[in-house]
Design a protein around this motif. Structure first.
Motif, PDB file in Angstrom:
ATOM      1  N   ASN A 299       0.848  -1.201   0.000  1.00 42.70           N
ATOM      2  CA  ASN A 299       0.000   0.000   0.000  1.00 42.70           C
ATOM      3  C   ASN A 299       0.880   1.246   0.000  1.00 42.70           C
ATOM      4  O   ASN A 299       1.953   1.253   0.587  1.00 42.70           O
ATOM      5  CB  ASN A 299      -0.866   0.067   1.260  1.00 42.70           C
ATOM      6  CG  ASN A 299      -1.947  -1.007   1.333  1.00 42.70           C
ATOM      7  OD1 ASN A 299      -2.747  -1.018   2.249  1.00 42.70           O
ATOM      8  ND2 ASN A 299      -1.979  -1.916   0.373  1.00 42.70           N
TER       9      ASN A 299
ATOM     10  N   ARG B 160      -4.114   3.650  -1.227  1.00 49.44           N
ATOM     11  CA  ARG B 160      -3.764   4.473  -0.076  1.00 49.44           C
ATOM     12  C   ARG B 160      -4.971   5.184   0.532  1.00 49.44           C
ATOM     13  O   ARG B 160      -4.907   5.696   1.650  1.00 49.44           O
ATOM     14  CB  ARG B 160      -2.638   5.453  -0.417  1.00 49.44           C
ATOM     15  CG  ARG B 160      -2.964   6.497  -1.468  1.00 49.44           C
ATOM     16  CD  ARG B 160      -1.739   7.293  -1.918  1.00 49.44           C
ATOM     17  NE  ARG B 160      -1.210   8.215  -0.923  1.00 49.44           N
ATOM     18  CZ  ARG B 160      -1.767   9.350  -0.517  1.00 49.44           C
ATOM     19  NH1 ARG B 160      -2.926   9.722  -1.039  1.00 49.44           N
ATOM     20  NH2 ARG B 160      -1.202  10.106   0.387  1.00 49.44           N
TER      21      ARG B 160
ATOM     22  N   TYR C 273      -6.434   4.180   4.123  1.00 45.97           N
ATOM     23  CA  TYR C 273      -5.607   4.618   5.240  1.00 45.97           C
ATOM     24  C   TYR C 273      -5.697   6.140   5.427  1.00 45.97           C
ATOM     25  O   TYR C 273      -5.829   6.642   6.543  1.00 45.97           O
ATOM     26  CB  TYR C 273      -4.141   4.208   5.027  1.00 45.97           C
ATOM     27  CG  TYR C 273      -3.265   4.706   6.147  1.00 45.97           C
ATOM     28  CD1 TYR C 273      -3.196   4.006   7.348  1.00 45.97           C
ATOM     29  CD2 TYR C 273      -2.551   5.900   6.036  1.00 45.97           C
ATOM     30  CE1 TYR C 273      -2.432   4.476   8.405  1.00 45.97           C
ATOM     31  CE2 TYR C 273      -1.791   6.380   7.086  1.00 45.97           C
ATOM     32  CZ  TYR C 273      -1.733   5.664   8.265  1.00 45.97           C
ATOM     33  OH  TYR C 273      -0.997   6.150   9.315  1.00 45.97           O
TER      34      TYR C 273
ATOM     35  N   TRP D 120      -8.985   7.023   7.137  1.00 45.80           N
ATOM     36  CA  TRP D 120      -9.042   6.565   8.529  1.00 45.80           C
ATOM     37  C   TRP D 120      -8.117   7.406   9.419  1.00 45.80           C
ATOM     38  O   TRP D 120      -8.499   7.903  10.461  1.00 45.80           O
ATOM     39  CB  TRP D 120      -8.639   5.084   8.591  1.00 45.80           C
ATOM     40  CG  TRP D 120      -8.452   4.580   9.985  1.00 45.80           C
ATOM     41  CD1 TRP D 120      -9.433   4.181  10.843  1.00 45.80           C
ATOM     42  CD2 TRP D 120      -7.217   4.459  10.703  1.00 45.80           C
ATOM     43  NE1 TRP D 120      -8.881   3.805  12.046  1.00 45.80           N
ATOM     44  CE2 TRP D 120      -7.521   3.968  11.988  1.00 45.80           C
ATOM     45  CE3 TRP D 120      -5.880   4.713  10.366  1.00 45.80           C
ATOM     46  CZ2 TRP D 120      -6.547   3.722  12.953  1.00 45.80           C
ATOM     47  CZ3 TRP D 120      -4.901   4.470  11.326  1.00 45.80           C
ATOM     48  CH2 TRP D 120      -5.239   3.979  12.606  1.00 45.80           C
ATOM     49  N   ARG D 121      -6.884   7.603   8.957  1.00 46.65           N
ATOM     50  CA  ARG D 121      -5.913   8.334   9.762  1.00 46.65           C
ATOM     51  C   ARG D 121      -6.328   9.801   9.891  1.00 46.65           C
ATOM     52  O   ARG D 121      -6.181  10.419  10.955  1.00 46.65           O
ATOM     53  CB  ARG D 121      -4.526   8.211   9.112  1.00 46.65           C
ATOM     54  CG  ARG D 121      -3.443   9.059   9.714  1.00 46.65           C
ATOM     55  CD  ARG D 121      -2.787   8.445  10.942  1.00 46.65           C
ATOM     56  NE  ARG D 121      -1.818   9.374  11.504  1.00 46.65           N
ATOM     57  CZ  ARG D 121      -0.536   9.429  11.154  1.00 46.65           C
ATOM     58  NH1 ARG D 121      -0.054   8.595  10.244  1.00 46.65           N
ATOM     59  NH2 ARG D 121       0.287  10.317  11.707  1.00 46.65           N
TER      60      ARG D 121
ATOM     61  N   PHE E  34      -1.789   1.013  12.561  1.00 46.38           N
ATOM     62  CA  PHE E  34      -1.937   1.459  11.166  1.00 46.38           C
ATOM     63  C   PHE E  34      -3.335   1.314  10.569  1.00 46.38           C
ATOM     64  O   PHE E  34      -3.552   1.650   9.411  1.00 46.38           O
ATOM     65  CB  PHE E  34      -0.891   0.772  10.278  1.00 46.38           C
ATOM     66  CG  PHE E  34       0.515   1.050  10.725  1.00 46.38           C
ATOM     67  CD1 PHE E  34       1.027   2.342  10.693  1.00 46.38           C
ATOM     68  CD2 PHE E  34       1.311   0.041  11.234  1.00 46.38           C
ATOM     69  CE1 PHE E  34       2.315   2.613  11.129  1.00 46.38           C
ATOM     70  CE2 PHE E  34       2.595   0.297  11.670  1.00 46.38           C
ATOM     71  CZ  PHE E  34       3.109   1.583  11.630  1.00 46.38           C
TER      72      PHE E  34
ATOM     73  N   ARG F  10      -6.202  -1.259   5.929  1.00 47.89           N
ATOM     74  CA  ARG F  10      -5.297  -1.291   4.777  1.00 47.89           C
ATOM     75  C   ARG F  10      -6.084  -0.928   3.528  1.00 47.89           C
ATOM     76  O   ARG F  10      -7.304  -0.980   3.512  1.00 47.89           O
ATOM     77  CB  ARG F  10      -4.734  -2.697   4.600  1.00 47.89           C
ATOM     78  CG  ARG F  10      -3.543  -3.097   5.437  1.00 47.89           C
ATOM     79  CD  ARG F  10      -3.472  -2.606   6.843  1.00 47.89           C
ATOM     80  NE  ARG F  10      -2.364  -3.246   7.562  1.00 47.89           N
ATOM     81  CZ  ARG F  10      -1.996  -2.940   8.786  1.00 47.89           C
ATOM     82  NH1 ARG F  10      -2.616  -1.992   9.470  1.00 47.89           N
ATOM     83  NH2 ARG F  10      -1.001  -3.571   9.358  1.00 47.89           N
TER      84      ARG F  10
END
Ligand code: FES
Ligand code: FES
Lengths: 154, 1012
Positions: B708, B781, B784, B787-788, B965, B968
């Motif tokens: 990723n 990507r 992620y 979410w982040r 993390f 994904r």
């Protein structure tokens, strides 16, 4: 000029103009999509007197006096609302660009036959390419619509 | 164009005699025009003059094929079902199919001994075809007791004919009393196989030797080679089809190259479906408008003052430009701007990695789709006319048409820098030592196609001057990077450019690089007006980027226990005329060079070369799926040699979680390969299943993992913001909605974190002015980044919301919580809001910046985070045609928690089916740098009939304790292992592995015969 009806409104087209080009370019009716212009993707599917056809294969002379229904007019087609609802529940599409054509192929089928077999649903979609979904979400939506139509008639 | 509607057949005939062209349904003309047939000047309508309808065995020539298809006519109805698609068949008529001369139905009409009634009289169908005269009025058919039909095309449905075969048969007291056999369709001339018929007549049906019959038919058929299939294949399948039609199929047992694994208990799996999803299944926020056709795509924009743009393409693969003269085009009335390289103020080059691609070519063209000039005019017709008035003088150069040719000594150079774009070498261990330990060795070269993205919305959009700057609205995958690239070309500061990239009607990597934006920008600036530009499919096919074809030469050895001890890999990849992201694609392929396995000794080299074969670049999977195809077939072949089942051999070789990655880099936690193997072992797909009498069954699996993010070397960062505005939680994210469900993910992630409802969220995205730069919508990507971004910003927004609510309500923050619709009482168990979001007023965006997680390794481009998957396939290989039908696909995935179930499922299913296309039908063959497929008539993406009957997707959602993390990426996982799973299933059926994708049907037949 040739007269026809577009989603219930009178419209005109030159006899030698391609219906799809006329809709998108001259009338600015961009709800119908363009994907190949040779009849091989189904993005341009509309109803011609209730029967699904490719707007890129129809010329003005072929729609004389015809009722043309595009996705913008789907609510006026008998199975339209149910199909829309079912497709929402199942999340039939991704990018959605194929949706106007796919929906017209399906609504054409369901309006003629509210209980088509799985095979008939697949056959009705043979001319519609969807690049995003792999078709299963569309088929789930169509089958749910069939089940919902069954409930309303029972 | 003139269109006449004559009153009588006589009038029609005289108009036709004067050069008019008869037209009834007119369904075939557009296709003809697209293949270069000039449009007739005069159409003579005959539909109203010729009979329509079916009476007994007589069929009016004006009868639509869709009516015949449902009329239960022997042979003909079945044949009609294979012509076009229902929507086309409603227009197409029997007379038209016949008069066209290449119609698929002709062999059926011959086998039915059809008599054709025309205005010139009644003749047998073959006589009519030999010398067509008059207008066809009706066709009278004469069926026999038995009939058989087989159309072989390029895919399962809605395909041009490669060869169609038809037969009718009458057997009286075991003796063949009458038989008619015919072939034709497409490039195959219609023919009746009279020699074979004569030989058969009078024989006992039981005495006919199938092999003898097949050989006789094969030798009697005349069939040409075409760009897509050989003459030999045509004859072979028609002979097999007619023989099977007459005599039935000979029994054939599957070969079962693959040992069935012992059942394993399944790991924790979430079934992804509405039925199993319960309250995790939501209608995507973008769905209602899309379904109703109410969503305005960027290519749908219209405006009274809006000009229409068109681009002049080179139309030749490799040439020097001697001069460009636009004066005549500029003088044409209605033309508002003509642009060439002379209008470029900045850098005449773009490219995400190297800027080697001209915005408009100045000195040289390097592929047929290279843009040389562009025009903006009052309408499309005028713009097209203007293109034809631009005079470009070229001096043709030798065409570099292969990677080998490009890398050969003394090769013509596509770019001055040389033809080798990049070379990647990875080495580990001691190869000599590895080979010394090898007991079994498998060696082969795997070939992968120049796949086309085939997004349904072709490249396009609109642009308009905005102050001193420019507004650019065109489908894309990273607005901020498009802005950077355009600012270099236009020599404009980035802050004067606003880029809107959503909604986009599909991208899959094919809109990652700039497409129409340079031409659009130059036209809008020069004309000073808004300009729209939407590529036709034919232009998109010619000019758009494609997947880089690869040749993967593999040599893999294992010891007696099935442990891989050595591997050598040599990859060649075709970059096409420019680099774009092709270097990254090769790097990614090389990064997956030993699969998710521990291989102590390997040497791998990959080379990417410039050629004049179109333009290569990013495509979902990005090299990983190509390499996975090779590795996962190699390991199954080693399993066969060692007598292990596919799960056991993989288990013995799996990488140890936490060990360094292929390049020696540190990798993220939560590896889930064992779980994916366990899920595969638990699959019901290994059990026997039914196939047709003409098919052989096979089952196969493959494992994959997909890196990723962009990797260690490119910059990979994101900004993200949350705000409260007008009663809505606004998620500001610069990613694009290209169909993948980014909006749904934003709604899901924000509501899950804050506790508000999904409906309380509004997403702002795909617009460089409205949303911060969140990086590219590529490389798996997005999940992620979303979410982040929420993790980073939600706590501060929550605090601000609760603080304000506390002030409004005069209650301590601790007693309040966010609930759907607003602020609720934390002490009460009712979820109803006591204060709505709207009553709170606005809260300014809380923005955070973060990096996509990376490893420190920088000697090569290496990924840190991976997602894992396993795909199982059941196939049925057709013994007559060599077609592979996918019966079932099952995919298990491990990409962390699923953010939005419907979107995730869609990504997997869509990826799998794109993989099916890659494996079975999709390629863009080139000749002298010219693409042989020009549109969707011969570029074969899967139709609804080409996809598996059943697909099942699961997610193993767990992460290791303390894994920071999150989810994904899911965008590329689906396509990752489809090809090797199918190839392994075919090998299970045939005992041999197909190595060239898309599998040529002729090769499948060869493998089948070799196996017998
Ligand atoms: S645009 Fe009409 S079928 Fe593709
Ligand atoms: S949803 Fe994108 S093409 Fe069908």
């Amino acid at each position: 000029m040739i007269r026809f009806s577009l989603n219930g409104t009178p419209a005109e087209i030159a006899p030698d103009a391609m219906l799809l080009t006329h809709l998108r370019e001259a009338l600015g009716a961009t709800d119908t999509k363009v994907g190949c212009e040779i009849g091989r993707c189904g993005a341009c599917t509309i109803l011609h007197n209730g029967a699904p056809m490719n707007a890129c294969l129809l010329m003005g002379w072929q729609v004389e006096g015809a009722e043309i229904t595009t996705i913008a007019g789907i609510a006026s087609v008998p199975a339209g609302e149910v199909l829309v609802r079912a497709m929402e529940i199942e999340n039939g599409f991704q990018c959605g660009y194929c949706a106007p054509g796919v929906m017209m192929s399906l609504v054409g089928l369901l309006s003629r036959d509210a209980a088509p077999s799985d095979d008939m649903i697949e056959e009705a979609l043979e001319g519609n390419i969807c690049r995003c979904t792999g078709y299963h979400s569309i088929l789930r939506g169509a089958k749910l619509a069939r089940d919902m139509l069954k409930e309303t008639t029972e | 164009m003139k269109i006449s509607r004559p009153e009588s057949l006589d009038d029609a005939l005289s108009l036709i005699a004067d050069g008019g062209v008869a037209v009834a349904g007119g369904s075939g003309f557009q296709l003809d025009f697209s293949q270069g047939v000039p449009a007739p000047e005069h159409y003579v309508r005959i539909g109203h003059l010729i009979p329509t309808g079916i009476e007994g065995c007589t069929i009016g020539a004006g009868t639509p094929l869709e009516d015949i298809r449902h009329a239960g006519i022997p042979l003909l109805s079945e044949a009609c079902a294979t012509v076009g698609a229902p929507n086309v068949r409603r227009l197409a008529t029997l007379g038209g199919n016949l008069a066209w001369g290449k119609g698929c139905l002709i062999p059926a009409l011959i086998a039915l001994d059809a008599q054709v009634e025309t205005t010139a009289g009644r003749v047998p169908v073959l006589d009519y075809l030999a010398a067509p005269s008059g207008i066809v009025l009706s066709v009278c058919i004469r069926p026999l007791a038995h009939a058989f039909w087989r159309k072989v095309g390029l895919r399962q449905a809605f395909t041009a004919s490669i060869i169609s075969s038809a037969g009718t048969l009458l057997v009286l007291e075991d003796q063949i009393a009458n038989v008619r056999l015919a072939v034709g369709g497409g490039a195959t001339p219609p023919q009746r196989l009279s020699g074979v018929e004569n030989w058969l007549m009078g024989q006992s049906i039981w005495d006919v030797d199938p092999d003898d019959l097949k050989a006789r038919i094969e030798s009697e058929i005349t069939a040409p080679d075409c760009a897509f299939r050989t003459s030999n294949y045509r004859k072979r399948v028609a002979a097999a089809a007619l023989t099977a039609g007459m005599l039935g199929h000979v029994e054939k047992a599957p070969t079962s190259a693959i040992t069935r694994p012992a059942a394993t208990p399944a790991p924790d799996l979430t079934e992804l479906s509405r039925a199993d999803g319960g309250n995790r299944w939501h209608t995507r926020p973008d769905m209602p408008a899309k379904i109703r056709g109410a969503l305005e795509y960027l290519t749908d924009k219209r405006g009274d003052d809006m000009l229409v743009g068109r681009i002049l393409r080179a139309g030749r693969a490799h040439a020097k430009i001697l001069s460009i003269d636009t004066s005549k085009a500029e003088a044409l009335e209605g033309v508002k701007a003509v642009v060439t390289h002379r209008d470029i103020d900045g850098l005449n080059g773009f490219g995400i990695v190297f800027q080697d691609q001209p915005a408009l070519c100045s000195d040289k063209v390097r592929y047929t789709g290279d843009p040389v000039a562009a025009v903006a005019a009052v309408d499309g017709e005028t713009a097209e006319k203007a293109l034809s008035l631009i005079k470009v003088d070229y001096e043709d150069l030798p065409v570099v048409d292969s990677v080998e040719g490009a890398l050969a000594e003394g090769a013509v150079q596509v770019h001055e820098s040389g033809n080798l774009v990049t070379e990647v070498i990875h080495d580990k261990g001691d190869l000599a030592d590895g080979w010394a330990k090898a007991v079994h060795i498998v060696e082969d070269t795997y070939v992968t196609p120049r796949q086309m993205h085939g997004f349904m919305e072709t490249e396009g959009g609109w642009a308009a001057p905005e102050g001193d700057g420019l507004l650019m609205c065109a489908g894309g995958q990273h607005g901020a990077r498009d802005r950077l690239q355009l600012s270099r070309i236009l020599d404009l500061p980035e802050d004067q450019l606003r880029i809107v990239t959503s909604p986009t009607g599909g991208a899959f990597g094919g809109k990652d690089e700039l497409t129409v934006q340079p031409a659009l920008a130059l036209l809008a600036r020069k004309s000073g007006s808004p300009v729209r530009l939407h590529l036709s499919r034919a232009e998109s096919v010619q000019a758009g980027t494609k997947r880089n074809p690869m040749w993967l030469k593999m040599k893999t050895g294992c010891d007696a226990e099935g442990r891989i001890v050595a591997q050598e890999v040599d990859v060649l990849a075709d970059s096409g005329a420019y680099a774009s992201l092709s270097p990254g694609v090769l790097e990614t392929a090389m990064e997956h060079v030993v699969g998710p396995y521990q291989v102590a000794n390997f040497h791998a080299r990959g080379r990417l070369a410039y050629t004049n074969n179109g333009a290569g670049g990013a495509f979902r999977g990005f090299g990983a799926n190509q390499m996975t195809f090779a590795i996962e077939c190699q390991i199954d072949r080693l399993a066969e040699l060692t007598g292990l089942d596919p799960i056991e051999i993989r288990r013995r070789n799996l990488r140890t979680p936490g060990s360094p990655g292929v390049l020696g880099q540190r990798v993220a936690p939560s590896e889930r390969l064992v779980e994916m193997l366990d899920a595969s072992g638990a699959s019901p797909l290994w059990t026997p299943f039914e196939v047709g009498p003409d098919e052989i069954a096979g089952v196969g699996m493959a494992l994959n993992y997909q890196g990723n993010g962009l990797g260690t070397i490119p910059e990979d960062q994101a900004d993200f913001a949350l705000a409260l505005k007008d009663g809505k939680i606004v998620a500001l994210c610069g990613l694009d909605e290209i169909g993948q469900g980014m909006i749904a993910s934003l709604h899901a992630a924000v509501s899950a974190k804050l506790g508000c409802g999904r409906d309380d969220v509004v997403a702002v995205f795909g617009d460089t002015k409205a949303a911060p730069d969140s990086g590219s919508t590529t490389a798996s990507r997005g999940g992620y980044v979303v979410w982040r971004g929420v993790e980073e910003t939600a706590p501060a927004l929550e605090a601000a919301i609760l603080e304000r609510a506390s002030a409004r309500l005069g209650r301590p923050v601790e007693e309040l919580k966010i609930v759907p619709g607003g602020i609720g009482d934390a002490l009460a168990n009712t979820g109803a809001p006591i204060l709505s979001f709207a009553e709170l007023g606005d809260i300014d965006p809380i923005q955070e910046h973060y990096a996509f997680p990376k490893t420190e390794y920088t000697k090569g481009n290496a990924r840190f985070i991976f997602a894992f998957g396993a795909t199982l396939a059941r196939v049925a290989v057709n013994r007559v045609t060599g077609f592979v039908r996918i019966v079932d696909l099952e995919m298990h995935t491990a990409a962390g928690p699923v953010i939005d179930m419907a979107s995730y499922l869609g990504q997997m299913e869509g990826g799998l089916v794109q993989g099916v296309g890659f494996t079975l039908t999709e390629d863009m063959p080139m000749r002298d740098g010219n693409p042989l497929a020009k549109n969707f008539d011969t570029y074969m993406m899967p139709t609804v009939r080409d996809v598996p009957k059943a697909m099942r997707v699961t997610a193993h959602e767990g992460l290791d304790d303390g894994d920071p993390f999150g989810p994904r990426g899911a965008g590329e996982l689906g396509i990752g292992a489809a090809t090797p799973a199918i190839a392994n299933a075919v090998a299970d059926a045939l005992g041999k592995w197909p190595v060239v994708t898309p599998f040529p049907q002729e090769t499948i037949l060869d493998l089948m015969e070799g196996a017998q």
